[in-house]
Design an enzyme around this catalytic site. Structure first.
Site, mmCIF file in Angstrom:
data_model
loop_
_atom_site.group_PDB
_atom_site.id
_atom_site.type_symbol
_atom_site.label_atom_id
_atom_site.label_comp_id
_atom_site.label_asym_id
_atom_site.label_seq_id
_atom_site.Cartn_x
_atom_site.Cartn_y
_atom_site.Cartn_z
ATOM 1 N N HIS A 49 13.475 10.567 4.456
ATOM 2 C CA HIS A 49 14.107 11.191 3.285
ATOM 3 C C HIS A 49 12.997 11.328 2.243
ATOM 4 O O HIS A 49 12.610 10.350 1.613
ATOM 5 C CB HIS A 49 15.235 10.284 2.778
ATOM 6 N N ASN A 60 22.565 4.660 5.991
ATOM 7 C CA ASN A 60 22.930 4.110 4.672
ATOM 8 C C ASN A 60 24.423 3.811 4.552
ATOM 9 O O ASN A 60 25.100 4.244 3.631
ATOM 10 C CB ASN A 60 22.463 5.023 3.533
ATOM 11 N N ASN A 83 21.019 15.369 -3.251
ATOM 12 C CA ASN A 83 19.615 14.948 -3.130
ATOM 13 C C ASN A 83 19.035 15.461 -1.824
ATOM 14 O O ASN A 83 19.625 15.176 -0.784
ATOM 15 C CB ASN A 83 19.506 13.414 -3.095
ATOM 16 N N PRO A 134 25.713 11.973 -5.150
ATOM 17 C CA PRO A 134 25.106 13.203 -4.629
ATOM 18 C C PRO A 134 25.540 13.445 -3.189
ATOM 19 O O PRO A 134 25.739 12.493 -2.436
ATOM 20 C CB PRO A 134 23.607 12.897 -4.689
ATOM 21 N N GLY A 135 25.691 14.698 -2.817
ATOM 22 C CA GLY A 135 25.979 14.999 -1.420
ATOM 23 C C GLY A 135 27.040 16.069 -1.266
ATOM 24 O O GLY A 135 27.880 16.269 -2.150
ATOM 25 N N HIS A 190 21.235 14.778 11.192
ATOM 26 C CA HIS A 190 21.397 14.151 9.878
ATOM 27 C C HIS A 190 22.847 14.253 9.389
ATOM 28 O O HIS A 190 23.233 15.216 8.732
ATOM 29 C CB HIS A 190 20.440 14.857 8.902
ATOM 30 N N ASP A 220 22.870 17.150 6.652
ATOM 31 C CA ASP A 220 22.984 16.131 5.601
ATOM 32 C C ASP A 220 24.444 16.031 5.127
ATOM 33 O O ASP A 220 24.701 15.812 3.934
ATOM 34 C CB ASP A 220 22.030 16.392 4.432
ATOM 35 N N HIS A 269 15.653 17.171 5.174
ATOM 36 C CA HIS A 269 16.031 18.094 4.083
ATOM 37 C C HIS A 269 14.883 18.594 3.205
ATOM 38 O O HIS A 269 14.816 18.315 2.013
ATOM 39 C CB HIS A 269 17.166 17.533 3.224
ATOM 40 N N ASP A 325 17.550 6.736 4.980
ATOM 41 C CA ASP A 325 18.155 7.729 4.106
ATOM 42 C C ASP A 325 18.910 7.051 2.965
ATOM 43 O O ASP A 325 19.433 5.981 3.097
ATOM 44 C CB ASP A 325 19.094 8.632 4.890
HETATM 45 O O1 DOR Z 1 22.845 14.113 -1.296
HETATM 46 C C1 DOR Z 1 22.604 13.162 -0.580
HETATM 47 N N1 DOR Z 1 23.579 12.363 -0.139
HETATM 48 N N2 DOR Z 1 21.356 12.905 -0.244
HETATM 49 C C2 DOR Z 1 21.002 11.768 0.388
HETATM 50 O O2 DOR Z 1 19.849 11.595 0.632
HETATM 51 C C3 DOR Z 1 22.015 10.761 0.724
HETATM 52 C C4 DOR Z 1 23.325 11.389 0.866
HETATM 53 C C5 DOR Z 1 24.449 10.408 0.881
HETATM 54 O O3 DOR Z 1 24.375 9.401 1.584
HETATM 55 O O4 DOR Z 1 25.450 10.673 0.195
HETATM 56 ZN ZN ZN Z 2 18.229 12.073 2.245
HETATM 57 ZN ZN ZN Z 3 21.200 12.245 4.029
#
Ligand code: DOR
Ligand code: ZN
Ligand code: ZN
Length: 393
Positions: free
Chosen positions: A139, A52, A240, A285-286, A18, A267, A192, A112
């Site tokens: 996801h 994505n 996320n 997010p991420g 991931h 992730d 995740h 995702d």
């Molecule tokens: O925190 C996240 N970021 N969760 C996800 O499911 C997608 C990812 C992203 O692509 O930034």
């Molecule tokens: Zn995800």
């Molecule tokens: Zn992800």
């Protein structure tokens, strides 16, 4: 070339199910090249590039591009993940067969960034991937329960006035899709896992004698961090699924130790500075993950005695390779065979500096932390790809 590795632990090269590489579309956040550098430095020899991107990897052109760039860079095996649905709305099944015919390496399909929401699409995707021994990676998020929600539903979200993202938003989909995997005989991988309840559902499902295989991953950040980090609106903590509570973190460590959760996946989600240096609500997010995953696993699992080094090989390499159907990764090197392996100095510690990581993004939630377990060298098919913190090409 001589690699000095006295006292090092040798493990099969890590496999990340991931990873977000952002190419095509957001090459200012990460590219196949910069993400491959981060992977090699983190001890990885294979990564699965999530779908994505922009445009979404829901067609042969995009998966071919990602696959070809990975080959050209040559630091890590980059396996493109195909999107289950077309575009970002997720309403229509993508032409999974077309993607697979163009790049035979496409074994994993996922959506995702938004989950495979429609149960009928999920059922069809499980049936299709079953036909060639592939996997649907989910996801796990019920989007109707997370609309507008940005943080774990609890006291910290409430104090900051953030709408809550409740545990059932994840657990409802996990239970639903376990049942669909059983019904179709397909193979499901849960991305995740973040709650104690999800671990309980997986434990229940895996205890049953049934058709359909289900595997699951946990991220390094969900093994270490809790929503106690939400004392300010610092977007580095936005992810996320969200950072959860103490009981969840402890349950996830236990589930990884006993095999209920199969593996660690990063992730790895790099973001450009302007998407993190902004208000919480506007931030993406991420979190970065590839170069810090090993250190977090050593800190949260090895040091407390929940995993030995054999266990690290299992959760970082063997199980992810098995889940994705890779036959050339995730196992000890046979005599005379070019090695996919990583050498780790178990005693060395290093300090995380986001700006010094190979990723274009700098959004590490572990900034300033001292982590145990340093990658001395990574080898892909016998060739050195990283040595003493430097990429080799
Ligand atoms: O925190 C996240 N970021 N969760 C996800 O499911 C997608 C990812 C992203 O692509 O930034
Ligand atoms: Zn995800
Ligand atoms: Zn992800």
């Amino acid at each position: 070339e001589i690699v000095h590795a006295g006292g090092a632990v040798a493990l099969p090269g890590f496999v990340d199910l991931h990873t977000h590489l952002r190419e095509p579309g957001r090459e200012d956040a990460e590219t196949v090249e910069t993400g491959s550098m981060a992977a090699a430095l983190g001890g990885y020899t294979a990564v699965f590039a999530m779908a994505n991107t922009d445009p979404v990897a829901d067609n042969a052109v995009i998966v071919e591009h990602v696959w070809r760039r990975g080959r050209e860079v040559g630091l890590v095996d980059v396996h493109p993940v195909g999107a289950v649905t077309v575009g970002l709305k997720g309403e229509k099944l993508a032409e999974l067969g077309t993607m697979r015919r163009s790049v035979a390496e496409v074994r994993v399909f996922s959506d995702d960034g938004h989950c495979v929401h429609d149960p009928l699409i999920m059922r069809r995707a499980l049936e299709y991937t079953k036909s060639f021994g592939g996997v649907v990676a989910q996801h796990a998020e019920e989007p109707r329960l997370t609309l507008g929600a940005q943080a774990h539903e609890g006291a910290n979200a409430a104090r900051l006035g953030l709408a809550g993202w409740p545990a059932p938003a994840e657990e409802a989909i996990v239970a639903r899709d376990c049942l669909l995997a059983g019904h179709t005989g397909g193979t499901l991988h849960i991305c995740h896992v973040s709650t104690e309840g999800t671990a309980e559902i997986l434990r229940w499902w895996k205890s049953r004698e049934s058709a359909g295989r289900v595997s699951a991953e946990v991220t390094p950040h969900h093994l270490l961090l809790t929503d106690d980090r939400l004392d300010t609106y610092d977007p580095v903590n936005k992810v996320n699924p969200p950072l959860r509570g103490d009981a969840d973190v402890l349950a996830l460590r236990q589930a990884l130790a006993d095999g209920t959760v199969d593996c660690v996946a990063t992730d790895h989600a790099p973001h450009a500075a302007q998407d993190k240096d902004c208000e919480w609500s506007a931030a993406k997010p991420g979190m970065l993950g590839l170069q810090t995953a090993l250190g977090i696993v050593v800190q949260t699992m090895v040091r407390p005695g929940l995993l030995d080094w054999r266990g690290v090989a299992r959760v970082m390499s063997e199980r992810p390779a098995e889940i994705a159907g890779l036959t050339d990764q995730g196992r000890p090197v046979a005599a005379g065979e070019p090695a996919n392996l990583v050498l780790v100095d178990p005693e060395a510690e290093w300090t995380v500096r986001g700006a010094e990581l190979a990723s274009l993004g700098e959004n590490s939630p572990f900034e300033g932390m001292q982590l145990p377990g340093r990658v001395v060298a990574t080898l892909l098919r016998g060739r050195l790809t990283a040595h003493e913190g430097k990429v080799r090409r």
